[in-house]
Write an enzyme that holds these catalytic residues in place. Structure first.
Site, short mmCIF file in Angstrom:
data_model
loop_
_atom_site.label_atom_id
_atom_site.label_comp_id
_atom_site.label_asym_id
_atom_site.label_seq_id
_atom_site.Cartn_x
_atom_site.Cartn_y
_atom_site.Cartn_z
N SER A 38 16.31 -20.57 15.34
CA SER A 38 17.19 -21.63 14.79
C SER A 38 17.57 -22.82 15.90
CB SER A 38 18.78 -21.30 14.44
OG SER A 38 19.12 -20.16 15.72
N ILE A 61 22.74 -10.77 21.74
CA ILE A 61 23.48 -9.45 21.44
C ILE A 61 23.16 -8.28 22.21
CG2 ILE A 61 23.93 -10.22 18.85
CD1 ILE A 61 21.58 -8.13 18.24
N PHE A 87 24.66 -11.03 11.71
CA PHE A 87 23.31 -11.66 11.14
C PHE A 87 22.17 -11.62 12.00
CE2 PHE A 87 25.11 -13.57 7.35
CZ PHE A 87 26.50 -14.09 7.72
N LEU A 90 15.61 -10.32 13.76
CA LEU A 90 14.23 -10.84 13.56
C LEU A 90 14.05 -10.25 12.26
CD1 LEU A 90 12.36 -10.06 16.93
CD2 LEU A 90 13.43 -12.36 16.24
N LYS A 91 13.39 -11.25 11.43
CA LYS A 91 13.25 -10.90 10.01
C LYS A 91 11.97 -11.04 9.14
CE LYS A 91 14.39 -15.34 8.29
NZ LYS A 91 14.97 -16.21 7.04
N ASN A 106 15.07 -5.63 19.16
CA ASN A 106 16.00 -6.78 18.89
C ASN A 106 17.08 -6.26 18.15
OD1 ASN A 106 16.56 -9.75 19.72
ND2 ASN A 106 16.70 -9.57 17.21
N SER A 131 19.40 -5.56 3.59
CA SER A 131 18.48 -5.96 2.99
C SER A 131 18.12 -5.09 1.85
CB SER A 131 17.20 -6.55 3.66
OG SER A 131 16.14 -6.70 2.59
N TYR A 155 10.29 -4.12 9.85
CA TYR A 155 11.42 -4.78 9.93
C TYR A 155 12.18 -4.08 8.97
CZ TYR A 155 14.56 -7.97 7.43
OH TYR A 155 15.63 -8.25 6.88
N LYS A 159 16.24 -2.27 9.33
CA LYS A 159 17.40 -2.22 8.57
C LYS A 159 17.79 -0.78 8.03
CE LYS A 159 17.86 -6.83 8.58
NZ LYS A 159 19.00 -7.23 9.40
P1 NAD Z 1 17.61 -16.55 10.75
O1 NAD Z 1 16.04 -16.15 11.36
O2 NAD Z 1 17.56 -17.79 10.04
O3 NAD Z 1 18.76 -16.23 11.26
C1 NAD Z 1 19.10 -15.23 12.33
C2 NAD Z 1 19.72 -15.93 13.50
O4 NAD Z 1 19.78 -14.83 14.53
C3 NAD Z 1 18.89 -16.87 14.17
O5 NAD Z 1 19.62 -17.90 14.35
C4 NAD Z 1 18.43 -16.22 15.50
O6 NAD Z 1 18.26 -17.13 16.41
C5 NAD Z 1 19.52 -15.21 15.73
N1 NAD Z 1 19.20 -13.99 16.69
C6 NAD Z 1 18.12 -13.22 16.47
N2 NAD Z 1 17.94 -12.17 17.27
C7 NAD Z 1 19.01 -12.47 18.19
C8 NAD Z 1 19.65 -11.92 19.36
N3 NAD Z 1 18.96 -10.97 20.03
N4 NAD Z 1 20.75 -12.21 19.90
C9 NAD Z 1 21.49 -13.32 19.22
N5 NAD Z 1 21.07 -14.04 18.47
C10 NAD Z 1 19.86 -13.60 17.69
O7 NAD Z 1 17.77 -15.42 9.50
P2 NAD Z 1 18.48 -15.30 8.24
O8 NAD Z 1 17.73 -15.59 6.68
O9 NAD Z 1 19.64 -16.06 8.17
O10 NAD Z 1 18.87 -13.79 8.05
C11 NAD Z 1 20.18 -13.51 8.56
C12 NAD Z 1 20.02 -12.05 8.46
O11 NAD Z 1 20.06 -11.65 7.30
C13 NAD Z 1 19.14 -11.19 9.10
O12 NAD Z 1 19.65 -9.92 9.72
C14 NAD Z 1 18.10 -10.82 8.09
O13 NAD Z 1 17.32 -9.80 8.51
C15 NAD Z 1 19.04 -10.78 7.00
N6 NAD Z 1 18.23 -10.76 5.70
C16 NAD Z 1 17.62 -11.99 5.48
C17 NAD Z 1 16.98 -12.27 4.12
C18 NAD Z 1 16.27 -13.75 3.82
O14 NAD Z 1 15.58 -13.30 2.65
N7 NAD Z 1 16.59 -14.61 4.51
C19 NAD Z 1 17.12 -11.21 3.21
C20 NAD Z 1 17.77 -9.91 3.50
C21 NAD Z 1 18.31 -9.71 4.70
C1 WQD Z 2 8.76 -13.08 -3.15
C2 WQD Z 2 7.62 -13.00 -4.46
C3 WQD Z 2 5.58 -12.49 -3.40
C4 WQD Z 2 5.13 -15.91 -0.93
C5 WQD Z 2 11.08 -10.64 1.78
C6 WQD Z 2 11.18 -9.51 2.59
C7 WQD Z 2 12.68 -8.91 2.45
C8 WQD Z 2 13.72 -10.20 2.39
C9 WQD Z 2 13.31 -11.19 1.67
C10 WQD Z 2 14.50 -10.09 4.78
C11 WQD Z 2 6.76 -11.85 -4.22
C12 WQD Z 2 5.47 -13.99 -4.09
C13 WQD Z 2 5.47 -15.19 -1.90
C14 WQD Z 2 3.91 -16.68 -1.45
C15 WQD Z 2 3.89 -15.65 -3.33
N1 WQD Z 2 13.77 -10.75 3.81
N2 WQD Z 2 4.85 -14.92 -2.86
N3 WQD Z 2 3.41 -16.65 -2.53
O1 WQD Z 2 8.65 -10.18 -0.44
O2 WQD Z 2 10.60 -10.14 -2.17
O3 WQD Z 2 11.15 -10.05 0.17
O4 WQD Z 2 12.04 -11.63 1.91
O5 WQD Z 2 15.31 -9.03 4.65
O6 WQD Z 2 12.83 -8.11 3.46
O7 WQD Z 2 10.32 -8.49 2.42
O8 WQD Z 2 10.17 -12.27 -0.58
O9 WQD Z 2 9.73 -14.63 -0.96
O10 WQD Z 2 8.25 -13.11 0.33
O11 WQD Z 2 8.29 -12.90 -2.03
O12 WQD Z 2 3.19 -15.33 -4.65
O13 WQD Z 2 3.45 -17.68 -0.34
O14 WQD Z 2 7.03 -14.25 -4.31
O15 WQD Z 2 4.49 -11.91 -3.68
O16 WQD Z 2 6.21 -11.47 -5.58
P1 WQD Z 2 9.99 -10.51 -0.85
P2 WQD Z 2 8.98 -13.30 -0.72
#
Ligand code: NAD
Ligand code: WQD
Length: 344
Positions: A38, A61, A87, A90-91, A106, A131, A155, A159
């Site tokens: 970020s 953290i 939040f 790494l994701k 992490n 998630s 990943y 979780k």
């Molecule tokens: P993001 O990468 O935009 O935000 C995560 C933030 O955490 C970043 O700003 C990063 O710099 C910070 N960070 C990472 N490791 C750190 C550490 N060791 N110390 C301090 N800061 C740290 O991701 P996001 O999409 O905002 O996701 C936030 C949370 O939600 C994550 O835990 C992710 O796994 C979870 N999540 C995201 C999604 C999604 O689709 N975006 C879906 C389900 C769950």
């Molecule tokens: C959605 C749909 C793909 C990209 C992931 C992580 C999950 C969570 C959310 C953190 C699927 C299709 C995707 C592309 C495509 N993140 N797709 N072309 O896989 O449901 O979940 O993000 O927690 O942990 O697994 O999300 O957006 O990657 O895919 O066709 O370039 O879109 O096959 O059907 P997903 P996604």
């Protein structure tokens, strides 16, 4: 007196949107972020949106002394940290397969350090970013919180493991409250278009890929498979607006404060409706009057055909449900990306 909450990873996509809702609800967030995925530029944008400055600590953290100092400082200031919205992680699924130990260190070890510091400081409330990925291959749909748990990539396992760590912490410390919010697929951006999803590299996720094709940063969308047993053969997911998701965190914090919640509770945050890849592409093109060229490719390794939430527990326990539509997500996501073609 406004309740102070430590927000780890608050500079990120979901965290930054949650900060807006927290301020709106009268909470005082204190952000801890290492800016590994970020930019601190987000806080200038948040100041413009909210009119409020936010305290931001550039740190990790995994730094126990820093965490101890943060809690001690706020005790000394008589603005004690009431709880943590966690939040920071790494994701990226694909990246986690290549670098599993970085993800475990992490996401899991980092959370252990955070919890140790919290317990030492008497901070007994955490809302954790989990998630829907913890559900793995569906045995039934929609997923309820009682669905079997199991991941298919490092990943996802981080979780699952953090949820287990939270459960065990609650057993050992009866006063401890842990809410694991299981997000489905958050997309879109704040209605102002000032903040949004800002992936550093080539996006992994569908929606930022669509917006980057639409804005010309990428040539075309690869549709990973059109031979699934779904409405049109493409993958189906439960997409929710990031601002709806952000509000879900405030509702969870409110719930813990008002109900004196203790123990571990997992809660789905989703719409309860599935949308296919091609339905999303068509909606985006229609709402924004823009073409998104795509090509059908082979299935992506590890993908499941369909996933969507049963969101009833969130509504009954938190009084939360989504209000924004797929069209809203497409409009707001494009508003952000078109104004910020290179992110920030
Ligand atoms: P993001 O990468 O935009 O935000 C995560 C933030 O955490 C970043 O700003 C990063 O710099 C910070 N960070 C990472 N490791 C750190 C550490 N060791 N110390 C301090 N800061 C740290 O991701 P996001 O999409 O905002 O996701 C936030 C949370 O939600 C994550 O835990 C992710 O796994 C979870 N999540 C995201 C999604 C999604 O689709 N975006 C879906 C389900 C769950
Ligand atoms: C959605 C749909 C793909 C990209 C992931 C992580 C999950 C969570 C959310 C953190 C699927 C299709 C995707 C592309 C495509 N993140 N797709 N072309 O896989 O449901 O979940 O993000 O927690 O942990 O697994 O999300 O957006 O990657 O895919 O066709 O370039 O879109 O096959 O059907 P997903 P996604």
């Amino acid at each position: 007196m406004s309740l102070h909450y430590l927000v780890t990873g608050g500079a990120g996509y979901i965290g930054s949107h949650t900060l807006i809702e927290m301020l709106q609800a009268g909470y005082t967030p204190v952000v801890l972020d290492n800016f590994s995925n970020s930019s601190n530029k987000v806080f200038d944008r948040l100041k413009t949106i909210t009119g409020t400055g936010i305290k931001v600590i550039h740190g990790d953290i995994r730094d126990r002394k820093l965490l101890d100092d943060i809690f001690a400082e706020h005790d000394a200031l008589n603005t004690p940290i009431q709880g943590v919205i966690h939040f920071a992680a790494l994701k990226a699924v694909g990246d986690s397969v290549k670098r599993p130990l970085e993800y475990y260190e992490n996401n899991v070890a980092g959370t252990v350090t955070l919890l140790q510091a919290m317990l030492a400081a008497g901070v007994n409330r955490i809302v954790f970013s989990s998630s829907a990925t913890v559900y793995g291959e569906p045995e039934f749909l929609p997923y309820t919180e009682s669905h079997r748990i199991g991941a298919t990539n490092p990943y996802g396992w981080t979780k699952v493991q953090v949820e287990q760590i939270l459960k065990d912490t609650c057993v050992a410390h009866q006063e401890f409250s842990a809410i694991a919010l299981r997000y489905f697929n958050p997309i879109g951006a704040h209605e102002s278009g000032l903040i949004g999803e800002n992936p550093r590299d080539i996006p992994n996720n569908l929606f930022p890929f669509i917006t980057q094709v639409a804005v010309g940063r990428l040539e075309k969308l690869n549709v990973f498979g059109n031979d699934y047993d779904t409405v049109d053969g493409t993958g189906v997911r439960d997409y929710l607006h990031v601002s709806d998701l952000a509000l879900g965190h405030v509702k969870a914090v409110n719930y813990v404060n008002e109900s004196a919640h203790s123990g571990f509770t997992a809660i789905n945050l989703g719409t309860g409706t599935g949308t296919s890849v091609l339905q999303m592409v068509n909606a985006f093109e229609r709402v924004n009057n823009i073409k998104v060229p795509y090509i059908i490719q082979a299935r992506r390794e590890g993908d499941i055909a369909s996933a969507w939430a049963n969101p009833q527990l969130a509504e009954s326990l938190l009084g939360w449900k989504t209000t924004r539509s797929i069209d809203d997500m497409c409009r707001d996501g494009w508003n952000w990306q078109s104004k910020n073609p290179e992110g920030y």
